[in-house]
Design a protein around this motif. Sequence first.
Motif, PDB file in Angstrom:
ATOM      1  N   ILE A  74       0.693  -1.184   0.161  1.00 47.86           N
ATOM      2  CA  ILE A  74      -0.007   0.069   0.174  1.00 47.86           C
ATOM      3  C   ILE A  74       0.992   1.181  -0.083  1.00 47.86           C
ATOM      4  O   ILE A  74       0.538   2.109  -0.845  1.00 47.86           O
ATOM      5  CB  ILE A  74      -1.039   0.039   1.081  1.00 47.86           C
ATOM      6  CG1 ILE A  74      -2.115  -1.071   1.077  1.00 47.86           C
ATOM      7  CG2 ILE A  74      -1.760   1.409   1.540  1.00 47.86           C
ATOM      8  CD1 ILE A  74      -2.954  -1.157   2.075  1.00 47.86           C
ATOM      9  N   GLN A  75       1.905   1.369   0.797  1.00 43.27           N
ATOM     10  CA  GLN A  75       2.555   2.556   1.035  1.00 43.27           C
ATOM     11  C   GLN A  75       3.715   2.591   0.156  1.00 43.27           C
ATOM     12  O   GLN A  75       4.517   1.854   0.329  1.00 43.27           O
ATOM     13  CB  GLN A  75       3.120   2.665   2.532  1.00 43.27           C
ATOM     14  CG  GLN A  75       1.919   3.403   3.541  1.00 43.27           C
ATOM     15  CD  GLN A  75       2.480   3.707   4.923  1.00 43.27           C
ATOM     16  OE1 GLN A  75       3.452   3.326   5.403  1.00 43.27           O
ATOM     17  NE2 GLN A  75       1.481   4.482   5.443  1.00 43.27           N
ATOM     18  N   MET A  76       3.851   3.213  -0.882  1.00 47.10           N
ATOM     19  CA  MET A  76       4.661   3.473  -1.954  1.00 47.10           C
ATOM     20  C   MET A  76       4.797   4.909  -2.515  1.00 47.10           C
ATOM     21  O   MET A  76       3.918   5.588  -2.379  1.00 47.10           O
ATOM     22  CB  MET A  76       4.457   2.576  -3.266  1.00 47.10           C
ATOM     23  CG  MET A  76       4.507   1.143  -2.743  1.00 47.10           C
ATOM     24  SD  MET A  76       4.058  -0.086  -4.444  1.00 47.10           S
ATOM     25  CE  MET A  76       2.463   0.362  -4.822  1.00 47.10           C
ATOM     26  N   PRO A  77       6.114   5.037  -2.891  1.00 46.13           N
ATOM     27  CA  PRO A  77       6.095   6.661  -3.340  1.00 46.13           C
ATOM     28  C   PRO A  77       5.396   6.892  -4.829  1.00 46.13           C
ATOM     29  O   PRO A  77       5.214   5.944  -5.411  1.00 46.13           O
ATOM     30  CB  PRO A  77       7.732   6.600  -3.678  1.00 46.13           C
ATOM     31  CG  PRO A  77       8.190   5.332  -3.804  1.00 46.13           C
ATOM     32  CD  PRO A  77       7.348   4.427  -3.057  1.00 46.13           C
ATOM     33  N   GLY A  78       4.915   8.179  -4.873  1.00 47.70           N
ATOM     34  CA  GLY A  78       4.143   8.312  -6.234  1.00 47.70           C
ATOM     35  C   GLY A  78       2.699   7.857  -5.915  1.00 47.70           C
ATOM     36  O   GLY A  78       1.982   8.007  -5.065  1.00 47.70           O
ATOM     37  N   LEU A  79       2.219   6.822  -6.904  1.00 44.68           N
ATOM     38  CA  LEU A  79       0.904   6.489  -6.718  1.00 44.68           C
ATOM     39  C   LEU A  79       0.904   5.228  -5.900  1.00 44.68           C
ATOM     40  O   LEU A  79       1.716   4.155  -5.932  1.00 44.68           O
ATOM     41  CB  LEU A  79       0.622   5.994  -8.163  1.00 44.68           C
ATOM     42  CG  LEU A  79      -0.902   5.174  -8.194  1.00 44.68           C
ATOM     43  CD1 LEU A  79      -1.742   6.423  -7.913  1.00 44.68           C
ATOM     44  CD2 LEU A  79      -1.053   4.775  -9.826  1.00 44.68           C
ATOM     45  N   ASP A  80       0.239   5.061  -4.963  1.00 42.56           N
ATOM     46  CA  ASP A  80       0.147   4.052  -3.695  1.00 42.56           C
ATOM     47  C   ASP A  80      -0.549   2.840  -4.016  1.00 42.56           C
ATOM     48  O   ASP A  80      -1.294   2.873  -5.274  1.00 42.56           O
ATOM     49  CB  ASP A  80       0.015   4.428  -2.472  1.00 42.56           C
ATOM     50  CG  ASP A  80      -1.494   5.022  -2.335  1.00 42.56           C
ATOM     51  OD1 ASP A  80      -2.392   4.863  -2.960  1.00 42.56           O
ATOM     52  OD2 ASP A  80      -1.871   5.598  -1.149  1.00 42.56           O
ATOM     53  N   GLY A  81      -0.468   1.944  -3.353  1.00 47.91           N
ATOM     54  CA  GLY A  81      -1.400   0.702  -3.816  1.00 47.91           C
ATOM     55  C   GLY A  81      -3.024   0.913  -3.869  1.00 47.91           C
ATOM     56  O   GLY A  81      -3.605   0.452  -4.989  1.00 47.91           O
ATOM     57  N   LEU A  82      -3.449   1.601  -3.009  1.00 49.80           N
ATOM     58  CA  LEU A  82      -4.819   2.005  -2.942  1.00 49.80           C
ATOM     59  C   LEU A  82      -5.155   2.882  -4.402  1.00 49.80           C
ATOM     60  O   LEU A  82      -6.245   2.588  -5.193  1.00 49.80           O
ATOM     61  CB  LEU A  82      -5.350   2.652  -1.840  1.00 49.80           C
ATOM     62  CG  LEU A  82      -5.372   1.939  -0.536  1.00 49.80           C
ATOM     63  CD1 LEU A  82      -5.630   2.898   0.461  1.00 49.80           C
ATOM     64  CD2 LEU A  82      -6.276   0.850  -0.546  1.00 49.80           C
ATOM     65  N   GLY A  83      -4.273   3.679  -4.827  1.00 51.82           N
ATOM     66  CA  GLY A  83      -4.309   4.482  -6.132  1.00 51.82           C
ATOM     67  C   GLY A  83      -4.405   3.429  -7.134  1.00 51.82           C
ATOM     68  O   GLY A  83      -4.967   3.599  -8.171  1.00 51.82           O
ATOM     69  N   VAL A  84      -3.480   2.512  -7.138  1.00 55.80           N
ATOM     70  CA  VAL A  84      -3.389   1.404  -8.257  1.00 55.80           C
ATOM     71  C   VAL A  84      -4.758   0.705  -8.528  1.00 55.80           C
ATOM     72  O   VAL A  84      -5.339   0.608  -9.626  1.00 55.80           O
ATOM     73  CB  VAL A  84      -2.284   0.417  -8.018  1.00 55.80           C
ATOM     74  CG1 VAL A  84      -2.195  -0.636  -9.200  1.00 55.80           C
ATOM     75  CG2 VAL A  84      -0.862   1.198  -7.875  1.00 55.80           C
ATOM     76  N   ALA A  85      -5.391   0.263  -7.341  1.00 53.84           N
ATOM     77  CA  ALA A  85      -6.607  -0.210  -7.466  1.00 53.84           C
ATOM     78  C   ALA A  85      -7.700   0.401  -7.895  1.00 53.84           C
ATOM     79  O   ALA A  85      -8.424   0.125  -8.770  1.00 53.84           O
ATOM     80  CB  ALA A  85      -6.921  -0.735  -5.951  1.00 53.84           C
TER      81      ALA A  85
END
Length: 246
Positions: free
Chosen positions: A57-68
């Motif tokens: 979930i916590q990643m720089p830029g687009l996070d995991g929730l943003g990917v989903a």
Amino acid sequence: MAPLRILIVDDEALALDRLETLLARIADVVVVGRATDGIDALDRIAALTPDVMLLDIQMPGLDGLGVAAALDGGQRPDLVFVTAHDHHAPAAFDVDAVDYLLKPVDPDRLARAVARVRLRRHGRPPGPGTTTGVDASPTGHDLWVPDRTGLRRVAVADIDWIEAARDYVLLHAADRSHMLRVTMTDLERRLAGSALVRVHRSAFVRPDRVARIGRSGRTAILILTDGTQVQVGPSYLDRLEAILAG
């Protein structure tokens, strides 16, 4: 049955390495790619069309929730979130995650998450206490939970066990989990007369999913048919043993 094609996504190389090592121990899965951020993940989904994505979930830029949120129905793999933080669980289930794993990832827990994905994709054969899904005829015990498009009816007959999670409860079916904002006391009233039995102040279990009762000191532990372990509260043990004895 074709192997599950899995994309793993994390901004930490060691986390990716560990996931790949653990997945290598599970039959009929293949890691088709790795991604280190959200934008990279979207590119690889388009190129590789994986069946499943294990996603931090916590990643720089687009996070995991943003990917989903960026995925459309046509290209959307099943999602299993893998994170060090439990407070993202409500948001994860809002985007229809199959499961939610906490780091460090337990190998058995990962295997059960993969099994859930298989069941979600291929269906669980009907058995005792099992309906064919949420489109079955409703009963007074069915529960309505929020999802990405509104509300989903969850048949209590499909729930294996329930656990408290802060201000929510997690409804664990074989093929996925659902999150519902409700107190355990209110839920106990709703489930009165159903097949689910309260076994702890923080848990309900379906007795026909219990494979055996283990002991750890003075504590009783239910081992479910999928390997899940659920602690039994001392005040619930006598009633539970009577129910299991028939």
